[in-house]
Design a protein around this motif. Structure first.
Motif, PDB file in Angstrom:
ATOM      1  N   ILE A   1     -41.342 -36.324  36.051  1.00  0.00           N
ATOM      2  CA  ILE A   1     -40.153 -36.286  35.626  1.00  0.00           C
ATOM      3  C   ILE A   1     -39.392 -37.760  36.020  1.00  0.00           C
ATOM      4  CG2 ILE A   1     -37.907 -35.175  36.225  1.00  0.00           C
ATOM      5  CD1 ILE A   1     -39.569 -32.535  36.357  1.00  0.00           C
ATOM      6  N   ALA A   2     -39.683 -38.185  37.424  1.00  0.00           N
ATOM      7  CA  ALA A   2     -39.061 -39.369  37.748  1.00  0.00           C
ATOM      8  C   ALA A   2     -39.430 -40.316  36.715  1.00  0.00           C
ATOM      9  CB  ALA A   2     -39.507 -39.700  38.985  1.00  0.00           C
ATOM     10  N   GLY A   3     -40.521 -40.502  36.065  1.00  0.00           N
ATOM     11  CA  GLY A   3     -41.046 -41.546  35.481  1.00  0.00           C
ATOM     12  C   GLY A   3     -40.529 -41.474  33.703  1.00  0.00           C
ATOM     13  N   SER A   4     -39.808 -40.091  33.546  1.00  0.00           N
ATOM     14  CA  SER A   4     -39.330 -40.199  31.952  1.00  0.00           C
ATOM     15  C   SER A   4     -38.375 -39.290  31.735  1.00  0.00           C
ATOM     16  CB  SER A   4     -40.681 -39.534  31.229  1.00  0.00           C
ATOM     17  OG  SER A   4     -40.620 -39.343  30.013  1.00  0.00           O
ATOM     18  N   ASP A   5     -37.399 -39.829  31.102  1.00  0.00           N
ATOM     19  CA  ASP A   5     -36.113 -39.053  30.841  1.00  0.00           C
ATOM     20  C   ASP A   5     -36.652 -37.945  29.472  1.00  0.00           C
ATOM     21  OD1 ASP A   5     -34.572 -40.268  32.527  1.00  0.00           O
ATOM     22  OD2 ASP A   5     -33.943 -41.589  30.919  1.00  0.00           O
ATOM     23  N   ALA A   6     -37.731 -37.963  29.066  1.00  0.00           N
ATOM     24  CA  ALA A   6     -38.304 -37.225  28.023  1.00  0.00           C
ATOM     25  C   ALA A   6     -38.821 -35.846  28.463  1.00  0.00           C
ATOM     26  CB  ALA A   6     -39.132 -37.909  26.916  1.00  0.00           C
ATOM     27  N   ILE A   7     -39.333 -35.991  29.598  1.00  0.00           N
ATOM     28  CA  ILE A   7     -39.924 -34.626  30.073  1.00  0.00           C
ATOM     29  C   ILE A   7     -38.930 -33.744  30.837  1.00  0.00           C
ATOM     30  CG2 ILE A   7     -41.828 -34.014  31.617  1.00  0.00           C
ATOM     31  CD1 ILE A   7     -43.036 -36.673  31.430  1.00  0.00           C
ATOM     32  N   ARG A   8     -38.905 -32.596  30.138  1.00  0.00           N
ATOM     33  CA  ARG A   8     -37.750 -31.695  30.662  1.00  0.00           C
ATOM     34  C   ARG A   8     -38.224 -30.400  30.591  1.00  0.00           C
ATOM     35  NH1 ARG A   8     -36.623 -35.273  33.033  1.00  0.00           N
ATOM     36  NH2 ARG A   8     -34.956 -36.331  33.439  1.00  0.00           N
ATOM     37  N   ASP A   9     -39.395 -29.839  30.326  1.00  0.00           N
ATOM     38  CA  ASP A   9     -40.059 -28.618  30.103  1.00  0.00           C
ATOM     39  C   ASP A   9     -41.563 -28.586  30.560  1.00  0.00           C
ATOM     40  OD1 ASP A   9     -41.184 -26.327  29.301  1.00  0.00           O
ATOM     41  OD2 ASP A   9     -39.998 -26.239  27.439  1.00  0.00           O
ATOM     42  N   VAL A  10     -41.696 -27.826  31.919  1.00  0.00           N
ATOM     43  CA  VAL A  10     -42.680 -28.172  32.710  1.00  0.00           C
ATOM     44  C   VAL A  10     -43.192 -26.706  33.079  1.00  0.00           C
ATOM     45  CG1 VAL A  10     -43.832 -29.067  35.022  1.00  0.00           C
ATOM     46  CG2 VAL A  10     -42.147 -30.346  33.766  1.00  0.00           C
ATOM     47  N   LEU A  11     -44.562 -26.591  33.019  1.00  0.00           N
ATOM     48  CA  LEU A  11     -45.303 -25.556  33.565  1.00  0.00           C
ATOM     49  C   LEU A  11     -46.116 -25.868  34.762  1.00  0.00           C
ATOM     50  CD1 LEU A  11     -46.476 -22.420  33.525  1.00  0.00           C
ATOM     51  CD2 LEU A  11     -47.867 -23.075  31.764  1.00  0.00           C
ATOM     52  N   ILE A  12     -45.962 -25.340  35.790  1.00  0.00           N
ATOM     53  CA  ILE A  12     -47.037 -25.683  36.955  1.00  0.00           C
ATOM     54  C   ILE A  12     -47.991 -24.429  37.182  1.00  0.00           C
ATOM     55  CG2 ILE A  12     -47.430 -26.134  39.533  1.00  0.00           C
ATOM     56  CD1 ILE A  12     -44.505 -27.359  39.429  1.00  0.00           C
ATOM     57  N   THR A  13     -49.521 -24.737  36.760  1.00  0.00           N
ATOM     58  CA  THR A  13     -50.331 -23.608  36.683  1.00  0.00           C
ATOM     59  C   THR A  13     -51.001 -23.459  37.894  1.00  0.00           C
ATOM     60  OG1 THR A  13     -51.779 -25.009  35.653  1.00  0.00           O
ATOM     61  CG2 THR A  13     -50.325 -23.720  34.236  1.00  0.00           C
ATOM     62  N   TYR A  14     -50.426 -23.023  39.121  1.00  0.00           N
ATOM     63  CA  TYR A  14     -51.215 -22.950  40.329  1.00  0.00           C
ATOM     64  C   TYR A  14     -50.240 -22.048  41.474  1.00  0.00           C
ATOM     65  CZ  TYR A  14     -54.081 -24.693  43.993  1.00  0.00           C
ATOM     66  OH  TYR A  14     -55.066 -25.124  44.895  1.00  0.00           O
TER      67      TYR A  14
ATOM     68  N   LYS B   1     -36.493 -27.472  32.736  1.00  0.00           N
ATOM     69  CA  LYS B   1     -36.891 -26.085  32.316  1.00  0.00           C
ATOM     70  C   LYS B   1     -38.268 -25.796  32.910  1.00  0.00           C
ATOM     71  CE  LYS B   1     -37.431 -22.881  28.390  1.00  0.00           C
ATOM     72  NZ  LYS B   1     -37.611 -22.531  27.277  1.00  0.00           N
ATOM     73  N   LEU B   2     -38.311 -24.832  33.996  1.00  0.00           N
ATOM     74  CA  LEU B   2     -39.556 -24.922  34.925  1.00  0.00           C
ATOM     75  C   LEU B   2     -40.207 -23.406  34.832  1.00  0.00           C
ATOM     76  CD1 LEU B   2     -41.260 -26.170  36.865  1.00  0.00           C
ATOM     77  CD2 LEU B   2     -39.640 -25.549  38.649  1.00  0.00           C
ATOM     78  N   ARG B   3     -41.381 -23.326  34.878  1.00  0.00           N
ATOM     79  CA  ARG B   3     -42.133 -22.185  34.924  1.00  0.00           C
ATOM     80  C   ARG B   3     -43.345 -22.320  35.879  1.00  0.00           C
ATOM     81  NH1 ARG B   3     -41.353 -22.970  29.530  1.00  0.00           N
ATOM     82  NH2 ARG B   3     -39.975 -21.471  28.385  1.00  0.00           N
ATOM     83  N   VAL B   4     -43.655 -21.228  36.521  1.00  0.00           N
ATOM     84  CA  VAL B   4     -44.794 -21.312  37.574  1.00  0.00           C
ATOM     85  C   VAL B   4     -45.406 -20.079  37.227  1.00  0.00           C
ATOM     86  CG1 VAL B   4     -43.531 -22.624  39.222  1.00  0.00           C
ATOM     87  CG2 VAL B   4     -43.583 -20.104  39.501  1.00  0.00           C
ATOM     88  N   VAL B   5     -46.709 -19.872  37.881  1.00  0.00           N
ATOM     89  CA  VAL B   5     -47.719 -18.774  37.783  1.00  0.00           C
ATOM     90  C   VAL B   5     -47.924 -18.285  39.064  1.00  0.00           C
ATOM     91  CG1 VAL B   5     -48.907 -19.828  35.667  1.00  0.00           C
ATOM     92  CG2 VAL B   5     -49.910 -19.893  38.128  1.00  0.00           C
ATOM     93  N   ALA B   6     -48.341 -16.937  38.899  1.00  0.00           N
ATOM     94  CA  ALA B   6     -48.753 -16.409  40.361  1.00  0.00           C
ATOM     95  C   ALA B   6     -49.912 -15.154  39.821  1.00  0.00           C
ATOM     96  CB  ALA B   6     -47.596 -15.424  41.045  1.00  0.00           C
ATOM     97  N   ASP B   7     -50.589 -14.784  40.691  1.00  0.00           N
ATOM     98  CA  ASP B   7     -51.715 -13.751  40.653  1.00  0.00           C
ATOM     99  C   ASP B   7     -51.687 -12.677  41.596  1.00  0.00           C
ATOM    100  OD1 ASP B   7     -53.054 -15.098  42.541  1.00  0.00           O
ATOM    101  OD2 ASP B   7     -54.939 -15.357  41.243  1.00  0.00           O
ATOM    102  N   ASN B   8     -50.866 -12.935  42.560  1.00  0.00           N
ATOM    103  CA  ASN B   8     -50.686 -11.814  43.579  1.00  0.00           C
ATOM    104  C   ASN B   8     -49.204 -11.625  44.204  1.00  0.00           C
ATOM    105  OD1 ASN B   8     -50.276 -13.682  46.353  1.00  0.00           O
ATOM    106  ND2 ASN B   8     -51.872 -14.732  45.001  1.00  0.00           N
ATOM    107  N   SER B   9     -48.960 -10.755  44.961  1.00  0.00           N
ATOM    108  CA  SER B   9     -47.687 -10.324  45.157  1.00  0.00           C
ATOM    109  C   SER B   9     -47.151 -11.233  46.363  1.00  0.00           C
ATOM    110  CB  SER B   9     -47.463  -8.915  45.617  1.00  0.00           C
ATOM    111  OG  SER B   9     -48.352  -8.646  46.608  1.00  0.00           O
ATOM    112  N   THR B  10     -48.163 -11.710  47.372  1.00  0.00           N
ATOM    113  CA  THR B  10     -47.573 -12.773  48.316  1.00  0.00           C
ATOM    114  C   THR B  10     -46.961 -13.913  47.700  1.00  0.00           C
ATOM    115  OG1 THR B  10     -49.494 -12.033  49.657  1.00  0.00           O
ATOM    116  CG2 THR B  10     -48.554 -13.980  50.182  1.00  0.00           C
TER     117      THR B  10
END
Length: 359
Positions: free
Chosen positions: A77-90, A109-118
């Motif tokens: 994101i710091a290196g590009s004004d064009a990147i404004r929609d990110v998914l972190i798959t961890y 616009k940010l999304r992340v994932v989870a596979d457990n309640s913790t």
């Protein structure tokens, strides 16, 4: 492989080379397939870690990017004004990461994932006081047996937990399947989607990924978006699978022969700290372009051993280009890349913006 051979003599080795013309062609090929089948493309930047190449992917039609670390997303994101929609798959855990995540959510616009309640509880505690909720997808195990809930019923249960958690909103389903696992994706995700929607909870997106099977992504029509990574460069593992040819490999390692101690053996200045020790089921540690008779059979940290069944025909000072087994890891091993193509005159040096990040 149109990297300007006459310029290679000026490059100190070992060096990692990237041909942007080949990368652009690789990007266009999958984007055309995805467009034809109505699949959104969200490439994984772990392969290149370069904002400029992410911008090439977005310009071709990608809807956003995938990252594996919060710090990777920050660098992109710091290196590009064009990147404004990110998914972190961890699965994101820990106070420092969550603080960085909150700051990131204010910028894109940010999304992340989870596979457990913790993980869900930690995300909720961090975002409960934020102005906007964080979108969280349920990661599902559709056969790769890494992360992910094990059954559609577990996906349904965790989706309900996310939906009820302060500061969060359920964002959909995510998987990283094994190669050729489209049928498993369709079965699992279809069943999970049906269960979740029966609760009255919408499933906004279903995201899958993996370069080896990317040209079969449409065989799992439940999928709404796809996350290829290695496709931008390709590598020996993908050539061995028949996914591409040597001419489609945008990333190569340039090495110099530093010793020829026997007629059938030579030593190069690229070892495990450049080519990496990844085998990915292959024999040897890379392919020497133009020399099918040579195997890279051993690596130490700074040495690679080349052997041939006949006279190796090399001399000290010769330079060789090698397609590594696994391009993604090679990218993370170096601070800079040597770039050519896509309108760039000669050879440029680019820093690898998102490498070596911890958070």
């Amino acid at each position: 492989m149109p990297f300007p051979e006459t310029s290679l003599a000026t490059i100190d080795t070992p060096a990692v080379l990237v041909d942007l013309d080949i990368a652009r062609s690789n990007i266009a090929r999958f984007q055309a397939y995805a467009d034809a089948h109505g699949i959104a493309v969200r490439p994984h930047i772990k392969t290149h870690k370069l904002p400029a190449i992410a911008e090439m992917q977005l310009a071709a039609g990608a809807i956003g990017i995938t990252c594996q670390k919060v710090s990777e997303a920050e660098a992109m994101i710091a290196g590009s004004d064009a990147i404004r929609d990110v998914l972190i798959t961890y699965n994101i855990l820990g106070g420092e990461k969550l603080e960085h995540l909150k700051a990131l959510a204010k910028k894109v616009k940010l999304r992340v994932v989870a596979d457990n309640s913790t993980v869900v509880d930690g995300l909720s505690a961090a975002f409960a006081g934020e102005a906007a909720p964080l979108s969280v997808l349920v990661e599902c195990n559709t056969g790769a047996n890494r992360c992910g809930v094990a059954t559609p019923e577990e996906a349904d249960t965790l989706a309900a937990v996310i939906d009820a958690a302060p500061g969060l909103v359920f964002g959909g389903l995510m998987t990283y399947p094994p190669a050729g696992g489209e049928a498993g994706v369709e079965r699992f995700m279809g069943a999970a989607k049906e269960l979740i929607e029966a609760r009255g909870i919408a499933v906004p997106m279903i995201t899958s990924g993996g370069t080896p099977s990317m040209m079969h992504a449409a065989d799992a029509p439940v999928t709404t978006e796809y996350r290829p990574g290695t496709y931008v460069y390709n590598d020996r593992s993908l050539v061995s699978r028949g996914v591409c040819g040597w001419e489609d490999c945008a990333l190569t390692v340039l090495a110099t022969v530093v010793s020829v101690p026997a007629p059938d053996r030579a030593i190069i200045d690229a070892g495990s700290k450049t080519l990496t020790s990844d085998l990915l089921g292959l024999s040897g540690y890379g392919h020497v372009l133009g020399r099918d008779d040579i195997a890279i059979d051993q690596l130490s940290e700074e040495h690679g051993r080349l052997v041939s069944t006949g006279p190796i025909g090399l001399k000290v000072g010769d330079k060789l280009r090698i397609v590594p087994n696994h391009a993604c890891v090679v990218t993370n091993m170096v601070d800079t890349l040597k770039i050519t193509g896509a309108g760039h005159d000669g050879i440029e040096t680019w820093p690898v913006a998102a490498r070596g990040r911890i958070v």
